[in-house]
Design an enzyme around this catalytic site. Structure first.
Site, PDB file in Angstrom:
ATOM      1  N   LYS A 159      14.341  -4.392  10.049  1.00  0.00           N
ATOM      2  CA  LYS A 159      14.102  -2.940   9.752  1.00  0.00           C
ATOM      3  C   LYS A 159      13.035  -2.295  10.812  1.00  0.00           C
ATOM      4  O   LYS A 159      13.262  -1.298  11.194  1.00  0.00           O
ATOM      5  CB  LYS A 159      13.370  -2.944   8.324  1.00  0.00           C
ATOM      6  CG  LYS A 159      14.097  -3.531   7.281  1.00  0.00           C
ATOM      7  CD  LYS A 159      13.330  -3.479   5.763  1.00  0.00           C
ATOM      8  CE  LYS A 159      11.904  -3.976   5.686  1.00  0.00           C
ATOM      9  NZ  LYS A 159      12.198  -5.438   5.699  1.00  0.00           N
ATOM     10  N   ARG A 162      10.651 -15.645  15.375  1.00  0.00           N
ATOM     11  CA  ARG A 162      10.234 -14.453  15.832  1.00  0.00           C
ATOM     12  C   ARG A 162       8.773 -14.600  16.606  1.00  0.00           C
ATOM     13  O   ARG A 162       7.721 -15.281  15.984  1.00  0.00           O
ATOM     14  CB  ARG A 162      10.095 -13.376  14.915  1.00  0.00           C
ATOM     15  CG  ARG A 162       9.379 -12.171  14.949  1.00  0.00           C
ATOM     16  CD  ARG A 162       9.930 -11.243  14.001  1.00  0.00           C
ATOM     17  NE  ARG A 162       9.186 -11.212  12.828  1.00  0.00           N
ATOM     18  CZ  ARG A 162       9.057 -10.176  11.836  1.00  0.00           C
ATOM     19  NH1 ARG A 162      10.025  -9.422  11.817  1.00  0.00           N
ATOM     20  NH2 ARG A 162       8.326 -10.388  10.665  1.00  0.00           N
ATOM     21  N   ARG A 180       7.657 -15.248   1.260  1.00  0.00           N
ATOM     22  CA  ARG A 180       8.092 -13.790   1.480  1.00  0.00           C
ATOM     23  C   ARG A 180       9.199 -13.488   1.022  1.00  0.00           C
ATOM     24  O   ARG A 180       9.511 -12.598   0.351  1.00  0.00           O
ATOM     25  CB  ARG A 180       7.829 -13.268   2.823  1.00  0.00           C
ATOM     26  CG  ARG A 180       6.263 -13.232   3.253  1.00  0.00           C
ATOM     27  CD  ARG A 180       6.271 -13.266   4.781  1.00  0.00           C
ATOM     28  NE  ARG A 180       6.507 -12.075   5.389  1.00  0.00           N
ATOM     29  CZ  ARG A 180       7.145 -12.165   6.647  1.00  0.00           C
ATOM     30  NH1 ARG A 180       7.236 -13.135   7.245  1.00  0.00           N
ATOM     31  NH2 ARG A 180       7.558 -11.032   7.069  1.00  0.00           N
ATOM     32  N   ARG A 207       3.620 -14.428  14.185  1.00  0.00           N
ATOM     33  CA  ARG A 207       2.856 -13.622  13.414  1.00  0.00           C
ATOM     34  C   ARG A 207       2.420 -14.661  12.284  1.00  0.00           C
ATOM     35  O   ARG A 207       3.076 -15.645  11.874  1.00  0.00           O
ATOM     36  CB  ARG A 207       3.667 -12.676  12.575  1.00  0.00           C
ATOM     37  CG  ARG A 207       3.466 -11.264  12.962  1.00  0.00           C
ATOM     38  CD  ARG A 207       4.593 -10.101  12.496  1.00  0.00           C
ATOM     39  NE  ARG A 207       4.706 -10.223  10.892  1.00  0.00           N
ATOM     40  CZ  ARG A 207       4.963  -9.281  10.283  1.00  0.00           C
ATOM     41  NH1 ARG A 207       5.970  -8.417  10.979  1.00  0.00           N
ATOM     42  NH2 ARG A 207       5.120  -9.463   8.787  1.00  0.00           N
ATOM     43  N   ARG A 235       8.497  -1.337  -2.015  1.00  0.00           N
ATOM     44  CA  ARG A 235       8.903  -2.587  -2.174  1.00  0.00           C
ATOM     45  C   ARG A 235       8.812  -3.081  -3.578  1.00  0.00           C
ATOM     46  O   ARG A 235       8.977  -4.282  -3.996  1.00  0.00           O
ATOM     47  CB  ARG A 235       7.877  -3.716  -1.392  1.00  0.00           C
ATOM     48  CG  ARG A 235       8.580  -4.013  -0.292  1.00  0.00           C
ATOM     49  CD  ARG A 235       7.487  -4.495   0.797  1.00  0.00           C
ATOM     50  NE  ARG A 235       7.332  -5.672   1.365  1.00  0.00           N
ATOM     51  CZ  ARG A 235       7.213  -5.591   2.913  1.00  0.00           C
ATOM     52  NH1 ARG A 235       7.412  -4.322   3.517  1.00  0.00           N
ATOM     53  NH2 ARG A 235       7.407  -6.597   3.774  1.00  0.00           N
TER      54      ARG A 235
HETATM   55  P1  AMP Z   1       6.196  -6.213   6.803  1.00  0.00           P
HETATM   56  O1  AMP Z   1       5.725  -6.049   8.316  1.00  0.00           O
HETATM   57  O2  AMP Z   1       6.882  -5.048   6.480  1.00  0.00           O
HETATM   58  O3  AMP Z   1       6.765  -7.462   6.612  1.00  0.00           O
HETATM   59  O4  AMP Z   1       4.818  -6.287   5.875  1.00  0.00           O
HETATM   60  C1  AMP Z   1       3.888  -7.239   6.327  1.00  0.00           C
HETATM   61  C2  AMP Z   1       3.138  -7.575   5.109  1.00  0.00           C
HETATM   62  O5  AMP Z   1       2.471  -6.222   4.722  1.00  0.00           O
HETATM   63  C3  AMP Z   1       3.871  -7.933   3.613  1.00  0.00           C
HETATM   64  O6  AMP Z   1       4.052  -9.200   3.578  1.00  0.00           O
HETATM   65  C4  AMP Z   1       2.873  -7.320   2.679  1.00  0.00           C
HETATM   66  O7  AMP Z   1       1.723  -8.336   2.652  1.00  0.00           O
HETATM   67  C5  AMP Z   1       2.400  -6.169   3.272  1.00  0.00           C
HETATM   68  N1  AMP Z   1       3.077  -4.923   2.808  1.00  0.00           N
HETATM   69  C6  AMP Z   1       3.969  -4.258   3.894  1.00  0.00           C
HETATM   70  N2  AMP Z   1       4.568  -3.176   3.028  1.00  0.00           N
HETATM   71  C7  AMP Z   1       4.284  -3.548   1.685  1.00  0.00           C
HETATM   72  C8  AMP Z   1       4.547  -2.745   0.585  1.00  0.00           C
HETATM   73  N3  AMP Z   1       5.315  -1.647   0.563  1.00  0.00           N
HETATM   74  N4  AMP Z   1       3.885  -3.237  -0.623  1.00  0.00           N
HETATM   75  C9  AMP Z   1       3.050  -4.059  -0.658  1.00  0.00           C
HETATM   76  N5  AMP Z   1       2.863  -4.930   0.511  1.00  0.00           N
HETATM   77  C10 AMP Z   1       3.200  -4.394   1.609  1.00  0.00           C
END
Ligand code: AMP
Length: 201
Positions: free
Chosen positions: A10, A124, A146, A135, A85
């Site tokens: 994404k 990654r 996750r 990360r 989400r």
């Molecule tokens: P991502 O980079 O999109 O995988 O986001 C990394 C982390 O940020 C996720 O595992 C959540 O802990 C937090 N996060 C990102 N977007 C959201 C969201 N829409 N709602 C809740 N937590 C989020």
């Protein structure tokens, strides 16, 4: 909006597509990570959830997105990456957009099978201050968690947006450029369904 599990690509596609459309990519993950590195109050509140691979609570996340959507660069359109989400976030997004006089035109679900996601996420590395690092939340145990959080809390959005007639699924396996073309094609088709014409192209 881009919907899809962690590791579907994404973030990569959001940057490219937003560039092509001339709109900002709004990534909640990126905003949270910037706040964590900047040690802001928001970052401190979010960090524990992120490290555990859990979702940051809706009230924190939704307030942050509302502020971001109200910024001037989002007036002419935007691409959401990683938000909403949960169904509750989607409902609050709909209300916020209504207040702003905006609508969500298109939801693209990036489809990748789970084995491939685990492979991608555990391999990654991201570039931070000139160094490639893993990360914290890409460690194997956290990756599994996750993906479970995705299945339980986020995957239901697929059916929700399908019933709102906003959803298009695209195969997100292949070369980056191929997937971008699939995504752009799907976005054009969404645009054609809009009463005021195409969003893309
Ligand atoms: P991502 O980079 O999109 O995988 O986001 C990394 C982390 O940020 C996720 O595992 C959540 O802990 C937090 N996060 C990102 N977007 C959201 C969201 N829409 N709602 C809740 N937590 C989020």
């Amino acid at each position: 909006m881009l919907l899809g599990p962690p590791g579907a690509g994404k973030g990569t596609q959001a940057q490219i597509i937003a560039d092509r459309l001339g709109v900002p990519a709004i990534s909640t993950g990126d905003i949270f990570r910037a706040n964590v590195s900047g040690k802001t109050e928001l970052g401190l509140r979010a960090k524990g959830y992120m490290d555990a691979g859990d979702l940051v609570p809706d009230e924190i996340t939704v307030a942050m997105v509302k502020d971001r959507l109200a910024e001037p660069d989002a007036k002419g359109g935007f691409l959401l990456d990683g938000f909403p989400r949960t169904i509750a976030q989607a409902e609050q997004l709909r209300d916020s957009l209504r207040e702003l006089g905006q609508t969500l035109d298109c939801v693209l679900e990036m489809v990748v099978e789970e084995d491939e996601l685990v492979r991608r996420l555990s391999g990654r590395r991201v570039l931070v201050d000139g160094e490639w690092v893993q990360r914290d939340d890409d460690k194997p145990e956290t990756v599994r968690h996750r993906l479970q959080v995705y299945r339980e809390q986020t995957a239901p959005l697929s059916g929700w947006y399908e019933s709102e007639r906003l959803l298009t699924r695209i195969d997100a396996i292949g070369a980056i450029e191929e997937i971008t073309e699939r995504a752009m094609g799907a976005l054009e088709a969404c645009g054609d369904r809009r009463p005021d014409g195409p969003v893309a192209g």
